[in-house]
Write an enzyme that holds these catalytic residues in place. Sequence first.
Site, PDB file in Angstrom:
ATOM      1  N   LYS A 126      50.429  42.725  53.003  1.00  0.00           N
ATOM      2  CA  LYS A 126      48.999  43.074  52.899  1.00  0.00           C
ATOM      3  C   LYS A 126      48.168  42.168  53.806  1.00  0.00           C
ATOM      4  CE  LYS A 126      46.939  40.675  50.044  1.00  0.00           C
ATOM      5  NZ  LYS A 126      46.390  39.866  48.978  1.00  0.00           N
ATOM      6  N   LYS A 156      41.742  33.532  56.322  1.00  0.00           N
ATOM      7  CA  LYS A 156      42.961  33.527  55.489  1.00  0.00           C
ATOM      8  C   LYS A 156      43.982  34.547  56.019  1.00  0.00           C
ATOM      9  CE  LYS A 156      45.894  33.305  52.112  1.00  0.00           C
ATOM     10  NZ  LYS A 156      46.888  32.238  52.087  1.00  0.00           N
ATOM     11  N   SER A 199      43.271  36.845  48.410  1.00  0.00           N
ATOM     12  CA  SER A 199      43.332  37.128  49.846  1.00  0.00           C
ATOM     13  C   SER A 199      42.940  38.593  49.989  1.00  0.00           C
ATOM     14  CB  SER A 199      44.739  36.903  50.382  1.00  0.00           C
ATOM     15  OG  SER A 199      45.164  35.596  50.088  1.00  0.00           O
TER      16      SER A 199
HETATM   17  P1  NAD Z   1      50.179  37.818  41.102  1.00  0.00           P
HETATM   18  O1  NAD Z   1      50.562  39.246  41.311  1.00  0.00           O
HETATM   19  O2  NAD Z   1      51.171  36.849  40.583  1.00  0.00           O
HETATM   20  O3  NAD Z   1      48.893  37.747  40.144  1.00  0.00           O
HETATM   21  C1  NAD Z   1      47.864  38.690  40.141  1.00  0.00           C
HETATM   22  C2  NAD Z   1      47.369  38.812  38.708  1.00  0.00           C
HETATM   23  O4  NAD Z   1      46.277  39.750  38.687  1.00  0.00           O
HETATM   24  C3  NAD Z   1      48.433  39.359  37.737  1.00  0.00           C
HETATM   25  O5  NAD Z   1      48.517  38.528  36.593  1.00  0.00           O
HETATM   26  C4  NAD Z   1      47.922  40.752  37.383  1.00  0.00           C
HETATM   27  O6  NAD Z   1      48.272  41.170  36.073  1.00  0.00           O
HETATM   28  C5  NAD Z   1      46.430  40.545  37.532  1.00  0.00           C
HETATM   29  N1  NAD Z   1      45.705  41.798  37.724  1.00  0.00           N
HETATM   30  C6  NAD Z   1      46.062  42.864  38.487  1.00  0.00           C
HETATM   31  N2  NAD Z   1      45.117  43.838  38.381  1.00  0.00           N
HETATM   32  C7  NAD Z   1      44.152  43.365  37.553  1.00  0.00           C
HETATM   33  C8  NAD Z   1      42.928  43.901  37.061  1.00  0.00           C
HETATM   34  N3  NAD Z   1      42.509  45.118  37.414  1.00  0.00           N
HETATM   35  N4  NAD Z   1      42.209  43.148  36.196  1.00  0.00           N
HETATM   36  C9  NAD Z   1      42.628  41.909  35.825  1.00  0.00           C
HETATM   37  N5  NAD Z   1      43.787  41.352  36.261  1.00  0.00           N
HETATM   38  C10 NAD Z   1      44.531  42.078  37.125  1.00  0.00           C
HETATM   39  O7  NAD Z   1      49.599  37.353  42.514  1.00  0.00           O
HETATM   40  P2  NAD Z   1      49.416  35.836  43.026  1.00  0.00           P
HETATM   41  O8  NAD Z   1      50.643  35.440  43.754  1.00  0.00           O
HETATM   42  O9  NAD Z   1      48.869  35.007  41.926  1.00  0.00           O
HETATM   43  O10 NAD Z   1      48.297  36.094  44.147  1.00  0.00           O
HETATM   44  C11 NAD Z   1      46.931  36.301  43.803  1.00  0.00           C
HETATM   45  C12 NAD Z   1      46.136  36.346  45.107  1.00  0.00           C
HETATM   46  O11 NAD Z   1      46.287  35.100  45.788  1.00  0.00           O
HETATM   47  C13 NAD Z   1      46.609  37.425  46.084  1.00  0.00           C
HETATM   48  O12 NAD Z   1      45.496  37.984  46.739  1.00  0.00           O
HETATM   49  C14 NAD Z   1      47.509  36.666  47.042  1.00  0.00           C
HETATM   50  O13 NAD Z   1      47.603  37.291  48.306  1.00  0.00           O
HETATM   51  C15 NAD Z   1      46.829  35.319  47.087  1.00  0.00           C
HETATM   52  N6  NAD Z   1      47.694  34.159  47.388  1.00  0.00           N
HETATM   53  C16 NAD Z   1      48.933  34.031  46.824  1.00  0.00           C
HETATM   54  C17 NAD Z   1      49.713  32.904  47.129  1.00  0.00           C
HETATM   55  C18 NAD Z   1      51.093  32.703  46.526  1.00  0.00           C
HETATM   56  O14 NAD Z   1      51.816  31.804  47.008  1.00  0.00           O
HETATM   57  N7  NAD Z   1      51.496  33.453  45.499  1.00  0.00           N
HETATM   58  C19 NAD Z   1      49.215  31.924  47.980  1.00  0.00           C
HETATM   59  C20 NAD Z   1      47.932  32.070  48.512  1.00  0.00           C
HETATM   60  C21 NAD Z   1      47.175  33.196  48.201  1.00  0.00           C
END
Ligand code: NAD
Length: 287
Positions: free
Chosen positions: A238, A169, A94
């Site tokens: 965010k 989104k 997102s």
């Molecule tokens: P999360 O924080 O669990 O996962 C993010 C991952 O990215 C982590 O494993 C982190 O180590 C990795 N990361 C961070 N910086 C990095 C880099 N420079 N290089 C490589 N890896 C890196 O987050 P999430 O909940 O999985 O969400 C991911 C995205 O999806 C976000 O943008 C969020 O807004 C969106 N989203 C989340 C949900 C939810 O329910 N959790 C639902 C829809 C959308």
Amino acid sequence: MTRIGFIGLGMMGRPMAHLLHAAGLSLVVRDANPDAAAGFAAEHAGVAVAQDAAAFSGCDAVITMLPNSDIVDAVVRELAPHLRRGACVIEMSSADPVRTRALAALLAERGVALIDAPVSGGVKKAVNGTLAIMVGGDAAVFAPHRPLLERMGQAITHVGPVGAGHALKALNNYVSAAALIATAEAIHAGTAFGIDPATIVDVINASTGKNNTTENKAHQFMLNGAFNSGFSLLLQAKDVGIAAALGESLQVPMALAQQVSALTSEASRRLGPGADHTELYRFVAPA
Ligand code: NAD
């Protein structure tokens, strides 16, 4: 065989990458947390862990599932010189639609395409492969990648040019956050009046106030004090911030979005980066 890069194996990325592996795709994975990438490779035969950006040079498509646009920008800019012409970045985080457009233009100079394909549905639907996916980008670029997205989602909709997926989104998450806060306030007010909180939720679910929070979050994560939906308050704040900024940049009045953004940001600041977004329920509770 189609080779897919997957960057970001967090709450969402991990189950999504799992489904691609189960579909027999060849995967190269990366995460800032080395244990996340190594752990995934240990549990999924044949998966390669990328040691650097050059490891993605043989990929037909690279999926990014990262926390925010700052991180997406840094990761994709590092990747850009290594991607082959004709490859496609599928940006599923997102993120900020304006920055997504800039990133797409940068990649286009190198003959690399970008589509934004953010998801809705949370961890449960990521695990089940039933996410809603909203796609922004050139329809001709999107078409050959639809089968890949169908491994991870069900309602897959092409919503417009590059950035449109990210814009929609953010707007969706603003609506969702507004409904969550309204629901939490209503439960607290009803409880203060002497009505049982579970009854409040059940009656709203049989009435016109029914929404995703009353149906899928109130009993499951809020009333029981679990607060473990898997979607952080930081990420929600965010998203609402992106929606509010979008309204400003388009000169569309979004007074409620400004308030929801201020409230979610303040709650995130006070409850800390580990807080689940369902903790807004206790944040708006009477003292
Ligand atoms: P999360 O924080 O669990 O996962 C993010 C991952 O990215 C982590 O494993 C982190 O180590 C990795 N990361 C961070 N910086 C990095 C880099 N420079 N290089 C490589 N890896 C890196 O987050 P999430 O909940 O999985 O969400 C991911 C995205 O999806 C976000 O943008 C969020 O807004 C969106 N989203 C989340 C949900 C939810 O329910 N959790 C639902 C829809 C959308």
